[in-house]
Scaffold this active site. Sequence first.
Site, short mmCIF file in Angstrom:
data_model
loop_
_atom_site.label_atom_id
_atom_site.label_comp_id
_atom_site.label_asym_id
_atom_site.label_seq_id
_atom_site.Cartn_x
_atom_site.Cartn_y
_atom_site.Cartn_z
N GLY A 1 42.03 39.36 60.44
CA GLY A 1 42.11 38.00 60.92
C GLY A 1 42.26 37.02 59.77
O GLY A 1 41.86 37.29 58.64
N SER A 2 42.87 35.87 60.04
CA SER A 2 42.92 34.79 59.06
C SER A 2 41.54 34.15 58.94
O SER A 2 40.61 34.47 59.68
CB SER A 2 43.96 33.75 59.47
OG SER A 2 45.26 34.32 59.47
N GLY A 3 41.42 33.23 58.00
CA GLY A 3 40.13 32.57 57.78
C GLY A 3 39.39 33.12 56.58
O GLY A 3 38.33 32.63 56.22
N HIS A 4 39.97 34.17 55.95
CA HIS A 4 39.32 34.81 54.80
C HIS A 4 40.13 34.61 53.52
O HIS A 4 39.97 35.33 52.55
CB HIS A 4 39.15 36.30 55.06
CG HIS A 4 38.43 36.61 56.33
ND1 HIS A 4 37.16 36.16 56.59
CD2 HIS A 4 38.82 37.31 57.43
CE1 HIS A 4 36.78 36.58 57.79
NE2 HIS A 4 37.78 37.27 58.33
N LYS B 1 39.24 47.18 57.15
CA LYS B 1 37.83 46.74 57.13
C LYS B 1 37.13 47.23 58.39
O LYS B 1 37.72 47.24 59.47
CB LYS B 1 37.73 45.21 57.03
CG LYS B 1 38.37 44.66 55.76
CD LYS B 1 38.00 43.19 55.53
CE LYS B 1 38.36 42.27 56.67
NZ LYS B 1 39.80 42.28 57.01
N HIS C 1 32.33 36.61 59.63
CA HIS C 1 32.77 35.94 60.85
C HIS C 1 31.63 35.12 61.47
O HIS C 1 31.69 34.73 62.63
CB HIS C 1 33.28 36.95 61.89
CG HIS C 1 34.34 37.85 61.37
ND1 HIS C 1 34.10 39.17 61.06
CD2 HIS C 1 35.64 37.62 61.08
CE1 HIS C 1 35.22 39.72 60.61
NE2 HIS C 1 36.16 38.80 60.61
#
Length: 329
Positions: free
Chosen positions: A53-56, A104, A218
Site C-alpha cells: 500500500g501507499s503511505g509508506h 511484507k 498502518h
Amino acid sequence: MTQIINKPKDAVSQVLNGVAFIHQDKLERLKNTGIIKIKENKTDQVALISGGGSGHEPAHFGYVGDGMLSASVSGPIFIPPKAAEILKAIHSVATEKGVLLIIKNFEKDVTNFLEAKELAVAEGIKVEHIIVNDDCSIEEGSYKKRRRGVAGTILVHKILGAAAKEGKSLAELKILGEEVVASMNTLGVALASGKTIGSEKPVFSLEKNEISFGIGIHGESGYRSEPFFSSEYLANELINKLLTQYSNHHQYPFALMINGLGGTTVMEQYIFANDVKRLLDLEGINIVFQKSGNFMTSTNMAGISLTFLEIKEKVWLNYLNEITNAFAW
C-alpha cells in the site's frame, strides 16, 4: 495540519508521476498503474519486485534501481496492489533468470502477491518469493509475537539486490533472503498518529505526551502506552527488547537501521542515534553498519523504529555496502 495536495483521490497517482519526473534518468512509471520500474532492466540477472500500500514513502519505489529492486508496485493508501497489477510488474521486468517477490507479512499483501506468482508461474515465468516478518512486537494483552513486515524489509532489498547483481540464482536468492529475515528484528514506537491523505482524523488515538510501544505502520495498536520520558528511555526499551530476540548477541556483529515514521525530524533521529550508540557501547555490542533516515513511513506519524540485523556472513555486510543508484537508499 494542512497538506500540500490536490484532490485526495488523485494523490497516489500524482506521487508516482512526481517520482517518475524527478528520477526520469533511471526510473519510469508504467502508464495507468502503480508500477515504477528501472529504465534499463538487466536481463542477465534475477529481477526483484516489492511493493504494498501507499503511505509508506519512500517505500517501495525509492528502492528501485541498479543493485536493488527492478520494480515496485504501489496500491492505494494502506491497501496492497491487486494481483493483476503485480502480474503486470512481473511481466515488465521478468528475465530468463527469474523473478523474486519480496513480500511484507500482512495478510492481504501475502494473498495478492502469491496469487500473482501463481498466475505468472502458470505462464511459464520462473517466480519465487520470500516473506519479511521482522516486527517482533507482541499483541496487546498477550505474549503472541505479531511478526509483521516493516522497516527491515529495506535491508532485505539491499542485500538481495546486491546479490542479484552479483549473479546469484533465483534459488540462491530465496535461501539468502530467508536467512537474512530470520536474523532480523524491528520494534517501533509512536508519539503521535499519522493521518491519511486529505483527512484530519488521526489513524489512532494517543493522549498528549503519551507514547505507544510496538505500534504498526498502518496504525495498529502497540503493546503498551505510557507517558513520554526521554529519547534515551525509548532507546533503552527498544534495544533491550530487540536483544532478547538473540540467544547470544555477542556472537555476531550487527547492522542497525533507525527509521523515521514520517513526522519525526532529522534532529530527533540523530539524538536517538546518539542514545542508541551509547547504550550499545555499554552492552559491548559490535555495530558494523548503521543507517538513519525515513525509509518506511506511516504517512506523517510521529515516531521511530529500530532494526537489528545479525551479520552472520561477512558477505552480507559487503552487500549492504555495495553502491546502488536507488534514490532513497
